[in-house]
Design a protein around this motif. Structure first.
Motif, mmCIF file in Angstrom:
data_model
loop_
_atom_site.group_PDB
_atom_site.id
_atom_site.type_symbol
_atom_site.label_atom_id
_atom_site.label_comp_id
_atom_site.label_asym_id
_atom_site.label_seq_id
_atom_site.Cartn_x
_atom_site.Cartn_y
_atom_site.Cartn_z
ATOM 1 N N HIS A 22 0.901 -1.518 -0.117
ATOM 2 C CA HIS A 22 0.449 -0.255 0.097
ATOM 3 C C HIS A 22 0.926 1.227 0.402
ATOM 4 C CE1 HIS A 22 0.791 -1.343 4.474
ATOM 5 N NE2 HIS A 22 0.602 0.340 3.904
ATOM 6 N N ASN A 23 1.847 0.789 0.261
ATOM 7 C CA ASN A 23 3.180 2.262 0.234
ATOM 8 C C ASN A 23 3.719 2.287 -0.817
ATOM 9 O OD1 ASN A 23 1.725 3.951 2.672
ATOM 10 N ND2 ASN A 23 3.110 2.183 3.876
ATOM 11 N N CYS A 24 3.320 1.245 -2.074
ATOM 12 C CA CYS A 24 4.190 1.071 -2.832
ATOM 13 C C CYS A 24 5.371 2.582 -3.785
ATOM 14 C CB CYS A 24 3.858 0.306 -3.872
ATOM 15 S SG CYS A 24 3.635 -0.918 -4.040
ATOM 16 N N TYR A 25 4.577 3.265 -3.802
ATOM 17 C CA TYR A 25 5.844 4.912 -4.196
ATOM 18 C C TYR A 25 5.504 6.130 -2.794
ATOM 19 C CZ TYR A 25 4.965 2.589 -8.578
ATOM 20 O OH TYR A 25 4.893 1.707 -10.015
ATOM 21 N N ASP A 26 5.447 5.363 -1.998
ATOM 22 C CA ASP A 26 5.942 6.295 -0.531
ATOM 23 C C ASP A 26 7.369 6.226 -0.342
ATOM 24 O OD1 ASP A 26 5.995 8.256 1.791
ATOM 25 O OD2 ASP A 26 3.991 6.923 2.597
ATOM 26 N N ALA A 27 8.234 7.393 -1.301
ATOM 27 C CA ALA A 27 9.488 7.799 -0.508
ATOM 28 C C ALA A 27 9.722 7.987 0.594
ATOM 29 C CB ALA A 27 9.672 8.872 -1.946
ATOM 30 N N GLY A 28 9.081 8.423 1.402
ATOM 31 C CA GLY A 28 9.173 9.237 2.615
ATOM 32 C C GLY A 28 9.240 7.814 3.965
ATOM 33 N N ARG A 29 7.907 7.213 3.147
ATOM 34 C CA ARG A 29 8.289 5.371 4.301
ATOM 35 C C ARG A 29 8.942 4.677 4.430
ATOM 36 N NH1 ARG A 29 6.510 3.376 8.723
ATOM 37 N NH2 ARG A 29 5.983 1.188 8.385
ATOM 38 N N ALA A 30 9.754 4.124 2.425
ATOM 39 C CA ALA A 30 10.420 3.933 2.053
ATOM 40 C C ALA A 30 12.531 4.111 2.781
ATOM 41 C CB ALA A 30 11.046 3.818 1.203
ATOM 42 N N ALA A 31 12.636 5.310 2.572
ATOM 43 C CA ALA A 31 13.586 5.843 3.150
ATOM 44 C C ALA A 31 13.699 6.007 4.962
ATOM 45 C CB ALA A 31 13.496 7.738 2.910
ATOM 46 N N GLU A 32 12.556 5.636 5.670
ATOM 47 C CA GLU A 32 12.080 5.727 7.279
ATOM 48 C C GLU A 32 12.762 4.127 7.736
ATOM 49 O OE1 GLU A 32 8.903 5.055 10.066
ATOM 50 O OE2 GLU A 32 8.340 5.876 8.828
ATOM 51 N N LEU A 33 11.761 3.308 6.502
ATOM 52 C CA LEU A 33 12.481 1.897 6.788
ATOM 53 C C LEU A 33 13.404 1.342 6.452
ATOM 54 C CD1 LEU A 33 8.460 0.750 6.198
ATOM 55 C CD2 LEU A 33 9.341 1.051 7.887
ATOM 56 N N ALA A 34 13.986 2.112 5.050
ATOM 57 C CA ALA A 34 15.956 1.231 5.348
ATOM 58 C C ALA A 34 16.727 2.139 6.094
ATOM 59 C CB ALA A 34 16.381 2.060 4.062
ATOM 60 N N HIS A 35 16.299 2.963 6.824
ATOM 61 C CA HIS A 35 16.724 3.683 7.727
ATOM 62 C C HIS A 35 16.767 2.678 9.450
ATOM 63 C CE1 HIS A 35 18.742 6.271 10.876
ATOM 64 N NE2 HIS A 35 19.660 6.238 10.166
ATOM 65 N N ARG A 36 15.549 2.469 9.329
ATOM 66 C CA ARG A 36 15.113 1.931 11.184
ATOM 67 C C ARG A 36 14.886 0.294 10.795
ATOM 68 N NH1 ARG A 36 8.872 1.182 12.019
ATOM 69 N NH2 ARG A 36 9.291 3.490 11.622
ATOM 70 N N TRP A 37 15.275 -0.185 9.930
ATOM 71 C CA TRP A 37 15.691 -2.120 9.671
ATOM 72 C C TRP A 37 17.779 -1.762 9.482
ATOM 73 C CZ3 TRP A 37 11.921 -2.684 4.882
ATOM 74 C CH2 TRP A 37 10.759 -3.179 5.654
ATOM 75 N N ALA A 38 18.296 -0.501 8.791
ATOM 76 C CA ALA A 38 19.826 -1.259 8.943
ATOM 77 C C ALA A 38 20.603 -1.171 10.981
ATOM 78 C CB ALA A 38 20.148 0.224 8.426
ATOM 79 N N LEU A 39 19.404 -0.142 10.963
ATOM 80 C CA LEU A 39 19.538 0.469 12.656
ATOM 81 C C LEU A 39 19.292 -0.928 13.601
ATOM 82 C CD1 LEU A 39 18.411 3.958 13.485
ATOM 83 C CD2 LEU A 39 21.351 3.233 12.876
ATOM 84 N N ALA A 40 18.825 -1.817 12.776
ATOM 85 C CA ALA A 40 17.823 -2.831 13.620
ATOM 86 C C ALA A 40 19.102 -3.748 14.330
ATOM 87 C CB ALA A 40 16.564 -3.775 13.723
ATOM 88 N N HIS A 41 19.711 -3.520 12.952
ATOM 89 C CA HIS A 41 20.870 -4.467 13.355
ATOM 90 C C HIS A 41 22.549 -4.630 14.063
ATOM 91 C CE1 HIS A 41 19.713 -7.623 9.595
ATOM 92 N NE2 HIS A 41 19.674 -6.940 9.189
ATOM 93 N N LEU A 42 22.400 -3.045 14.975
ATOM 94 C CA LEU A 42 23.025 -2.975 15.861
ATOM 95 C C LEU A 42 22.598 -3.560 17.137
ATOM 96 C CD1 LEU A 42 23.416 0.473 14.881
ATOM 97 C CD2 LEU A 42 24.693 -1.101 13.944
#
Length: 243
Positions: A22-42
């Motif tokens: 449902h968020n296919c073209y939501d760039a803000g959401r994509a950027a937020e999740l890329a950052h969030r999921w990357a930090l989850a690995h710490l």
């Protein structure tokens, strides 16, 4: 323990769109999740908290050419397409995020038109005739260049310069095996995050562990392995393939 997180952008967008269609073209959401999921690995389970060295995001600028559809003859301005708008905004948001480095490859200069595998199969098996094709059946066939190379070079540089103790790669491409092997030989803990997609066996045996931190896509508990030549949903509308 410094950790670098490397994200194959085309692969990430494909998985992001499976997880949140449902968020296919939501760039803000994509950027937020890329950052969030990357930090989850710490903060992996039962291990010491790690420090972030940097998040690297690899992608290509979108197609912005004007091209004439060979069936309709209509001139299509791809700079105004939903995919181009999405990619441009996503890249801009990533540039402004702390500890995020955007690495961009490029698209091939030459581009032609092609059709989906479903349409091509129909033509080859006689279920369709060339006269049955419509303008919507065609899309530009362009390729990404330099993305895999940049990922491989950064993995090698981080390992050889002893800049990190751990590398997390969010991808699913077996082409990264040589770089992963080099990093491990240099003593780097190499973790693969396939984002719940199945991965080539050759890649799995050359990493120190696998961990997906994003939500599992609904209805996609077992998915086929990601292959380099496959067009991802992130690029399907424009026919962009990795390379």
């Amino acid at each position: 323990m410094p950790t670098a997180v490397l994200i194959d952008g085309g692969y990430f967008i494909k998985r992001f769109r499976r997880i949140e269609p449902h968020n296919c073209y939501d760039a803000g959401r994509a950027a937020e999740l890329a950052h969030r999921w990357a930090l989850a690995h710490l903060t992996p389970p039962s291990e010491e908290t790690r420090s972030l060295y940097r998040i690297f995001f690899y992608d290509c600028p979108p197609l912005t050419k004007k091209m004439h559809n060979p069936i309709s003859g209509q001139c299509v301005d791809f700079a105004k397409s939903a995919e181009a708008v999405f990619r441009t905004e996503l890249h801009d948001r990533l540039r402004h995020m702390r500890k995020v480095a955007l690495r961009l490859g490029h698209l091939t200069e030459l581009s032609s038109w092609t059709a989906s595998s479903r349409v091509l199969e129909g033509l080859l098996k006689g279920r369709m005739q060339f006269g049955d094709l419509t303008a919507e059946d065609l899309y530009p066939n362009v390729r990404q260049k330099g993305v895999d190379m940049r990922i491989g070079i950064d993995i090698s540089s981080l390992a050889l310069k002893r800049q990190v103790r751990q590398i997390v790669l969010m991808a699913g491409d077996a082409d990264f095996i040589p770089a992963a092997k080099l990093a491990r030989r240099e003593g780097v803990d190499f973790i693969l995050d396939p984002m719940w997609s199945s991965t080539p066996k050759g890649l799995i045996e050359h990493v120190d562990g696998m961990r997906s931190v994003c939500p599992r896509p609904v209805g996609h508990a077992q998915e086929p392995a990601h292959e380099k030549k496959d067009r991802t949903p992130a690029n399907a509308a424009l026919g962009i393939a990795g390379g």
